[in-house]
Design an enzyme around this catalytic site. Structure first.
Site, PDB file in Angstrom:
ATOM      1  N   VAL A 159     -32.107   8.516  -8.878  1.00  0.00           N
ATOM      2  CA  VAL A 159     -33.041   8.865  -7.874  1.00  0.00           C
ATOM      3  C   VAL A 159     -32.094   9.207  -6.509  1.00  0.00           C
ATOM      4  O   VAL A 159     -32.609  10.173  -5.897  1.00  0.00           O
ATOM      5  CB  VAL A 159     -34.083   8.055  -7.841  1.00  0.00           C
ATOM      6  CG1 VAL A 159     -35.254   8.770  -6.709  1.00  0.00           C
ATOM      7  CG2 VAL A 159     -34.656   8.068  -9.316  1.00  0.00           C
ATOM      8  N   LYS A 197     -42.288   0.110  -8.056  1.00  0.00           N
ATOM      9  CA  LYS A 197     -43.504  -0.092  -8.434  1.00  0.00           C
ATOM     10  C   LYS A 197     -43.919  -1.376  -8.661  1.00  0.00           C
ATOM     11  O   LYS A 197     -44.943  -1.838  -8.577  1.00  0.00           O
ATOM     12  CB  LYS A 197     -43.850   0.730  -9.865  1.00  0.00           C
ATOM     13  CG  LYS A 197     -43.118   0.511 -11.096  1.00  0.00           C
ATOM     14  CD  LYS A 197     -43.059   1.409 -12.145  1.00  0.00           C
ATOM     15  CE  LYS A 197     -42.412   2.613 -11.938  1.00  0.00           C
ATOM     16  NZ  LYS A 197     -41.045   2.525 -11.892  1.00  0.00           N
ATOM     17  N   GLU A 225     -44.863   7.329  -3.301  1.00  0.00           N
ATOM     18  CA  GLU A 225     -45.204   8.422  -3.987  1.00  0.00           C
ATOM     19  C   GLU A 225     -44.438   8.332  -5.236  1.00  0.00           C
ATOM     20  O   GLU A 225     -44.732   8.779  -6.458  1.00  0.00           O
ATOM     21  CB  GLU A 225     -45.008   9.803  -3.388  1.00  0.00           C
ATOM     22  CG  GLU A 225     -45.470  11.304  -4.150  1.00  0.00           C
ATOM     23  CD  GLU A 225     -46.891  11.274  -4.235  1.00  0.00           C
ATOM     24  OE1 GLU A 225     -47.249  11.017  -5.482  1.00  0.00           O
ATOM     25  OE2 GLU A 225     -47.569  11.603  -3.392  1.00  0.00           O
ATOM     26  N   GLY A 249     -43.160   9.900 -11.003  1.00  0.00           N
ATOM     27  CA  GLY A 249     -42.142  10.687 -10.799  1.00  0.00           C
ATOM     28  C   GLY A 249     -42.135  11.798  -9.777  1.00  0.00           C
ATOM     29  O   GLY A 249     -42.731  11.767  -8.737  1.00  0.00           O
ATOM     30  N   ILE A 299     -44.808  13.758  -9.862  1.00  0.00           N
ATOM     31  CA  ILE A 299     -46.420  14.254  -9.904  1.00  0.00           C
ATOM     32  C   ILE A 299     -46.835  13.801  -8.412  1.00  0.00           C
ATOM     33  O   ILE A 299     -47.006  12.628  -8.324  1.00  0.00           O
ATOM     34  CB  ILE A 299     -47.365  13.667 -11.203  1.00  0.00           C
ATOM     35  CG1 ILE A 299     -46.529  14.386 -12.359  1.00  0.00           C
ATOM     36  CG2 ILE A 299     -48.627  14.103 -10.930  1.00  0.00           C
ATOM     37  CD1 ILE A 299     -47.289  13.836 -13.610  1.00  0.00           C
ATOM     38  N   GLY A 359     -31.504   9.277 -23.251  1.00  0.00           N
ATOM     39  CA  GLY A 359     -31.359   8.654 -21.955  1.00  0.00           C
ATOM     40  C   GLY A 359     -33.022   8.528 -21.362  1.00  0.00           C
ATOM     41  O   GLY A 359     -33.108   8.520 -20.308  1.00  0.00           O
ATOM     42  N   GLU A 399     -33.937   2.723 -21.477  1.00  0.00           N
ATOM     43  CA  GLU A 399     -33.011   2.032 -21.180  1.00  0.00           C
ATOM     44  C   GLU A 399     -32.356   1.073 -22.280  1.00  0.00           C
ATOM     45  O   GLU A 399     -32.905   1.003 -23.417  1.00  0.00           O
ATOM     46  CB  GLU A 399     -33.493   0.975 -19.949  1.00  0.00           C
ATOM     47  CG  GLU A 399     -34.086   1.406 -18.675  1.00  0.00           C
ATOM     48  CD  GLU A 399     -33.113   2.125 -17.947  1.00  0.00           C
ATOM     49  OE1 GLU A 399     -31.988   1.876 -18.233  1.00  0.00           O
ATOM     50  OE2 GLU A 399     -33.378   2.953 -17.030  1.00  0.00           O
ATOM     51  N   LYS A 410     -47.741   0.818 -12.610  1.00  0.00           N
ATOM     52  CA  LYS A 410     -48.453   2.129 -11.886  1.00  0.00           C
ATOM     53  C   LYS A 410     -50.011   2.055 -11.980  1.00  0.00           C
ATOM     54  O   LYS A 410     -50.531   2.606 -10.817  1.00  0.00           O
ATOM     55  CB  LYS A 410     -47.874   3.185 -13.010  1.00  0.00           C
ATOM     56  CG  LYS A 410     -46.144   3.349 -12.838  1.00  0.00           C
ATOM     57  CD  LYS A 410     -45.784   4.353 -13.800  1.00  0.00           C
ATOM     58  CE  LYS A 410     -44.438   4.624 -13.653  1.00  0.00           C
ATOM     59  NZ  LYS A 410     -43.797   5.545 -14.934  1.00  0.00           N
ATOM     60  N   GLY A 455     -36.555  11.338 -13.907  1.00  0.00           N
ATOM     61  CA  GLY A 455     -35.399  12.029 -13.582  1.00  0.00           C
ATOM     62  C   GLY A 455     -35.118  12.208 -12.109  1.00  0.00           C
ATOM     63  O   GLY A 455     -35.830  11.916 -11.090  1.00  0.00           O
TER      64      GLY A 455
END
Length: 434
Positions: A16, A108, A132, A137, A139, A190, A193, A208, A305
């Site tokens: 990220v 989170k 956010e 991600g 959204i 990917g 994990e 979340k 991503g």
């Protein structure tokens, strides 16, 4: 703020963080047009400063392994925490807030457990705590709930919040894979994990959902009180039976208000194949909202991503550094939210799917139906598969709405019968049109 240049202190330069750097370079002119100032990453806290990084050459970033280089640099305007974990991240966030600096985080788990404390600290110091990127991600669900739907009471919020789990279930559905094979496929691509526990046990979605409950209902729902079920028990048999009934199995995070109480949880559920959430496949996230004024709204996109999540991080940064803009951290005037008013999970009413593994002999179905009936559980549909060898067979039953406490009691009684050959499989059924 330091004049025309916004300097970021970044903790974590992984997927990220690298995505954030790429966006800052590729969209630099566009960001300056929107913001009136340029944004750059000055310093990044990493475990190994000598390790090569896939960051743009146009953004020279000072790498450090010393957290004090972020905490003690007066030139840093915003601290961006993307390192994960709890202890070091908590130290960085709290000390940064106390020093009067905005913080943006994707953590989170930390916010789910200690969010009330951190938001209260941010309010005390008059600074922003943006998150956010912590929920879905790319959204923009946080800003949607805080601003776009601020006048609405959210009656129901239903989401597919974990792309790893959704990819695994999609592969099991479309390709007929078993759970372990689908999990390995997710790891190869990917999406999962090496240790996928948080994803497949529903814990990531639970973190979340806690944040979404705060945003949608203005209440602090303790993570320890949230019922959570993962996907490890999902069997290809049940996916096939669900298809026969017109459903797909999804990992659902949901909160709904019932008579002033919150019914919330993370659970596997049968979702109508033609419903919006039933069509969400692969590693994507989706959130379906039903507001009392606006009606149903669907947000869909990439839940993880480098660039999608980096986009969410940068949206928070830009919101916090705009001139004259007061931080809006919780979406409510009170920084410390009141305790949630929770509907006891035993009193939740929903439809249910059962697969009983039984000996293939006369009277079994009648016995099961009788025990369900004694617990006020009404049968809607039944599928019974016979066996030419006389061995165990599945009996699949779909019910009308029933209380969770009655379902639990009935399953306990039925599983104690001599004709049961394996523990009963149970999934909830999501009501249409979700």
């Amino acid at each position: 703020m330091s004049g025309e240049l916004i300097r970021l202190g970044l903790a974590g330069l992984g997927t990220v963080g690298t995505g954030l750097a790429k966006i800052l370079v590729s969209n630099a002119d566009w960001i300056e047009r929107r913001l009136g100032r340029r944004v750059t990453i000055k310093t990044a806290l990493v475990r190994d400063p000598s390790k090569a990084r896939d960051v743009p050459e146009d953004m020279p970033i000072r790498l450090t392994a010393d957290i004090q280089d972020l905490l003690e640099d007066p030139e840093l305007d915003v601290i961006v925490e993307l390192m994960g974990g709890k202890d070091t991240a908590y130290e960085l966030i709290t000390k940064s807030l106390r020093s009067g600096r905005h913080v943006v985080t994707a953590n989170k788990a930390l916010l789910a457990e200690r969010g009330n404390e951190l938001f209260a600290l941010a309010a005390e110091k008059g600074v922003g705590l943006g998150f956010e990127a912590s929920i879905a991600g790319g959204i923009p669900i946080v800003q949607t709930l805080k601003e776009g739907l601020a006048c609405n009471r959210i009656k129901v919020l239903t989401g597919i919040l974990n792309g790893t789990a959704n990819f695994i279930l999609s592969e099991m559905t479309s390709r007929g894979l078993d759970f372990q094979t689908a999990l390995r496929q997710a790891q190869v691509k990917g999406y999962a994990e090496a240790d996928p526990t948080l994803d497949i046990e529903g814990l990531d979605a639970a973190h979340k959902l806690i944040l979404l409950i705060r945003l949608a209902h203005g209440q602090d729902y303790p993570l320890s009180s949230l019922p959570v079920t993962g996907i490890t028990h999902v069997d290809p048999q049940d996916i096939a039976f669900a298809e026969e009934f017109g459903y797909r199995i999804k990992l659902i995070a949901q909160v709904r208000e019932t008579d002033g109480l919150l019914d919330a949880g993370v659970f596997t559920a049968l979702v109508r194949r033609e419903a919006i959430l039933g069509k969400v496949d692969g590693p994507f996230n989706a959130i379906l909202l039903d507001g009392d004024a606006v009606g149903p709204i669907m947000l869909y996109g990439q839940g993880a991503g480098d660039l999608p999540t980096g986009s969410a991080v940068l949206a928070d940064i830009m919101s916090l550094v705009r001139n004259g803009r007061a931080p809006d951290n919780t979406g409510f005037q009170n920084a410390t939210l009141p305790p949630a008013r929770i509907l006891p999970p035993a009193l939740v009413r929903s439809r249910h799917y059962f697969r009983f593994s039984v000996q293939d002999r006369p009277g079994v179905l009648a016995s099961i139906a009788g025990m369900l009936g004694q617990r006020n559980i009404s049968i809607a549909q039944v599928v019974q598969k016979g066996s030419p060898t006389g061995s165990c067979v599945p009996v699949v039953i779909v019910t009308h709405k029933a209380l969770a406490q009655d379902v639990q009691a009935a399953v306990g009684e039925i599983d104690g019968q001599s004709f049961i050959t394996a523990p009963t499989v149970h999934h909830r059924i999501l009501p249409s049109p979700a």
